[in-house]
Design a protein around this motif. Structure first.
Motif, short mmCIF file in Angstrom:
data_model
loop_
_atom_site.label_atom_id
_atom_site.label_comp_id
_atom_site.label_asym_id
_atom_site.label_seq_id
_atom_site.Cartn_x
_atom_site.Cartn_y
_atom_site.Cartn_z
N LEU A 12 0.81 -1.03 -0.05
CA LEU A 12 -0.03 -0.03 0.06
C LEU A 12 0.85 1.21 -0.11
O LEU A 12 0.47 2.07 -0.67
N GLY A 13 2.18 1.10 0.85
CA GLY A 13 2.93 2.20 0.63
C GLY A 13 3.60 2.55 -0.64
O GLY A 13 3.76 3.80 -0.98
N ALA A 15 2.25 1.81 -3.22
CA ALA A 15 1.05 2.28 -4.32
C ALA A 15 0.87 3.97 -3.89
O ALA A 15 0.68 4.82 -4.88
N LEU A 16 0.80 4.17 -2.82
CA LEU A 16 0.62 5.51 -2.42
C LEU A 16 1.88 6.36 -2.91
O LEU A 16 1.69 7.71 -3.39
N LEU A 19 1.37 7.18 -6.56
CA LEU A 19 0.39 8.11 -6.85
C LEU A 19 0.95 9.47 -6.43
O LEU A 19 0.79 10.38 -7.36
N ILE A 20 1.62 9.58 -5.25
CA ILE A 20 1.87 10.83 -5.05
C ILE A 20 3.25 11.33 -5.90
O ILE A 20 3.07 12.76 -6.39
N LEU A 38 3.88 5.51 5.32
CA LEU A 38 2.69 5.71 4.45
C LEU A 38 1.68 4.25 4.20
O LEU A 38 0.46 4.64 4.27
N GLY A 39 2.33 3.31 4.34
CA GLY A 39 1.46 2.12 4.05
C GLY A 39 0.82 1.88 5.51
O GLY A 39 -0.38 1.57 5.42
N GLY A 42 -1.87 4.29 5.50
CA GLY A 42 -3.01 3.78 4.84
C GLY A 42 -3.86 2.68 5.48
O GLY A 42 -5.21 2.83 5.17
N THR A 45 -6.17 3.91 7.97
CA THR A 45 -7.35 4.50 7.04
C THR A 45 -8.13 3.73 6.88
O THR A 45 -9.59 3.90 6.76
#
Length: 83
Positions: A12-13, A15-16, A19-20, A38-39, A42, A45
């Motif tokens: 997930l990190g 991927a984030l 994207l960023i 970040l993962g 995420g 969240t």
């Protein structure tokens, strides 16, 4: 179990961060050191979002159950008055 959470956080990190980095100019890319934090952020969240959805669903279910009881009582009263 912990290795699964770590792997999910890393995926997930990544991927984030990807994207960023798509949104930022090439000269200001996000460091790969932020992948894991970040993962995890995420994942938290997503968990909070799922709990929020469950809480909302619970309120809807309670409303429907309450409405069902009210309608059942109304039907019983109407049948009692007719008979």
């Amino acid at each position: 179990m912990l290795s699964f959470i770590q792997t999910a956080a890393e995926l997930l990190g990544r991927a984030l961060v990807w994207l960023i980095n798509l949104l930022l100019p090439a000269s200001h890319e996000v460091s790969s050191d932020l992948v894991v934090p970040l993962g995890y952020l995420g994942l938290l969240t997503v968990v909070l979002f799922l709990f929020g959805m469950l809480q909302a669903a619970c309120k809807v279910i309670w409303f429907l159950v309450g409405l069902g009881w009210v309608l059942m009582v109304v039907r019983i009263v109407l049948e009692a008055l007719q008979g």
